[in-house]
Design a protein around this motif. Structure first.
Motif, PDB file in Angstrom:
ATOM      1  N   ALA A  95      -4.813   4.486   6.203  1.00 39.36           N
ATOM      2  CA  ALA A  95      -4.747   3.876   5.031  1.00 39.36           C
ATOM      3  C   ALA A  95      -4.077   2.154   5.890  1.00 39.36           C
ATOM      4  O   ALA A  95      -5.032   1.005   5.344  1.00 39.36           O
ATOM      5  CB  ALA A  95      -3.730   3.868   4.258  1.00 39.36           C
TER       6      ALA A  95
ATOM      7  N   LEU B 281      -6.982   0.498   7.800  1.00 42.55           N
ATOM      8  CA  LEU B 281      -8.035  -0.051   6.564  1.00 42.55           C
ATOM      9  C   LEU B 281      -7.504  -1.298   5.873  1.00 42.55           C
ATOM     10  O   LEU B 281      -8.199  -2.380   5.858  1.00 42.55           O
ATOM     11  CB  LEU B 281      -8.160   0.861   5.721  1.00 42.55           C
ATOM     12  N   VAL B 282      -6.344  -1.168   5.461  1.00 43.59           N
ATOM     13  CA  VAL B 282      -5.614  -2.465   4.779  1.00 43.59           C
ATOM     14  C   VAL B 282      -5.836  -3.744   5.772  1.00 43.59           C
ATOM     15  O   VAL B 282      -6.273  -4.769   5.328  1.00 43.59           O
ATOM     16  CB  VAL B 282      -4.265  -1.950   4.259  1.00 43.59           C
TER      17      VAL B 282
ATOM     18  N   VAL C 296      -9.225  -5.223   6.512  1.00 46.37           N
ATOM     19  CA  VAL C 296      -9.697  -5.858   5.365  1.00 46.37           C
ATOM     20  C   VAL C 296      -9.213  -7.195   5.092  1.00 46.37           C
ATOM     21  O   VAL C 296      -9.662  -8.238   4.903  1.00 46.37           O
ATOM     22  CB  VAL C 296      -9.803  -5.022   4.180  1.00 46.37           C
TER      23      VAL C 296
ATOM     24  N   THR D 124       0.855  -1.185  -0.086  1.00 46.67           N
ATOM     25  CA  THR D 124      -0.055   0.067  -0.035  1.00 46.67           C
ATOM     26  C   THR D 124       0.952   1.152   0.069  1.00 46.67           C
ATOM     27  O   THR D 124       0.647   2.353  -0.776  1.00 46.67           O
ATOM     28  CB  THR D 124      -0.835   0.114   1.291  1.00 46.67           C
TER      29      THR D 124
END
Lengths: 193, 183
Positions: free
Chosen positions: A76, A79-80, A83, A59
């Motif tokens: 970020a 989030l990554v 998920v 990312t």
């Protein structure tokens, strides 16, 4: 090759995430009552940490850096990681029920842990390459599992030993953790630089 | 600024789609036996079987770890239905065959605290704060969960009178037990 070995030794022993960097303390205290749960948690953490450090690297390298928005790293990465872990949990649940029984409940538990985010952020801070990131994450997880299993074994002994009343429960556990931390500080100097 | 917002929004959107797809693609069907057993259980979630709720008990039955006669609120009806479904022999309900009882609130004593309302798993208690409560007899499963929280002890369990409308033939398993005691 020596480089990777160095990273591994340094993350497992010298810069142990729990005892030296003080990250991931809540599973360390919370899941260390029984050896089996500690083992399960260790396995899940190894899995999540390796995966998440790789994904976070990707990312950062291919999304955040080209767009010049590295300051959004934390959000970020969260989030990554969330998920990826959720996704793998679903896949594992479908494809391998045995593995799911071992890792099952621990996977979502470790997702939002500070050690996971910490490894991803430290990786970018140290400007590790792809493989270095993976080794760093894996080493951090092995260190975490090692300490967790050792600590769980000690706590199992402590529960049956004659502890003075005022020290019983979390107090003696914290003292033990402190002593372990001091012992692990002894590893500093094992790896230079 | 705009790229940052767009990038994060797109990332989140992509991940949302991925997870949405995964939840459909990798959907795991739960054990159909568990669902069937769970459907038979009375869903009082009272925990009298020793499991934390009806679904865990259903799982234990399906795995063969628990007996089918541990559900007092369900009584013989549930034991018979489970025996039928699983092909096991019906047994008398654990703890002896209790007569069917329902909760009764002494409305003179009730202070309207609503504690029993919260305890009731089947919403069989009618009432509001500072108004007296009453039991809807036809809904009450007799799980006794409301007796404990009452601060003024105004709830008692009363046996249901056997009337022509409620009378049933005794089940063979339940009838066999007293005979064995006599002999």
């Amino acid at each position: 090759m020596t480089e990777y070995a160095l990273i591994l030794v340094s993350t497992v022993l010298v810069n142990n995430f729990v005892l030296v960097k003080f990250l991931g303390l809540c599973p360390f205290m919370g899941v260390s009552r029984k050896l089996e749960t500690a083992l399960g948690m260790g396995l899940a953490t190894t899995f999540v940490l390796t995966l998440s450090s790789v994904c976070a690297y990707l990312t950062n390298e291919f999304l955040l850096a080209p767009l010049g928005i590295e300051y959004l790293r934390t959000i970020a990465f969260i989030l990554v990681i969330a998920v990826v872990v959720q996704f793998t949990e679903m896949v594992v649940h479908k494809t391998s029920p045995v593995l799911y029984q071992v890792l099952g409940i621990f996977l979502p538990l470790i997702t939002t842990n500070c050690a996971v985010l910490g490894v991803a952020l430290l990786n970018t801070q140290a400007q590790h390459s792809f493989l270095e990131s993976a080794v760093y994450g894996f080493g951090a997880a092995v260190g975490f599992s090692l300490v967790l299993v050792l600590f769980a074994a000690m706590r199992e002994r402590i529960t049956v030993s004659d502890v003075p009343a005022v020290f019983r429960g979390p107090a003696i556990a914290l003292i033990t953790a402190g002593l372990m931390s001091m012992a692990f500080m002894g590893f500093s100097g094992l790896v230079k630089g | 600024m705009l790229t940052a917002i767009l990038a994060l929004a797109l990332l989140a959107l992509a991940f949302g789609l991925l997870l949405g797809y995964a939840s459909v693609r990798f959907k795991v069907d739960s054990d159909p036996i568990v669902d069937k057993v769970d459907a038979i259980l009375p869903q009082t979630q009272c925990g009298q079987c020793g499991f934390p709720g009806c679904h865990p008990y259903a799982e234990a039955i399906a795995k063969g770890e628990a007996d089918i006669n541990l559900c007092p609120p369900g009584g013989e009806t549930v034991v018979m239905a489970l025996a039928d479904l699983l092909g096991r022999d019906p047994k008398p309900v654990e703890g002896g065959v209790k007569e069917k009882r329902v909760a009764y609130i002494d409305e003179q004593i009730c202070i309207g605290c609503t504690l029993c309302l919260q305890a009731c798993p089947v919403d069989a208690i009618l009432g509001a704060a500072k108004h007296m409560h009453t039991i809807i007899v036809s809904e009450c499963t007799g799980c006794e969960l409301c007796v404990e929280p009452c601060p003024v002890d105004c709830i008692s369990m009363v046996p249901v009178k056997v009337e022509p409308a409620t009378w049933t033939w005794p089940y063979p398993a339940a009838a066999a037990k007293p005979e064995a005691n006599h002999g």
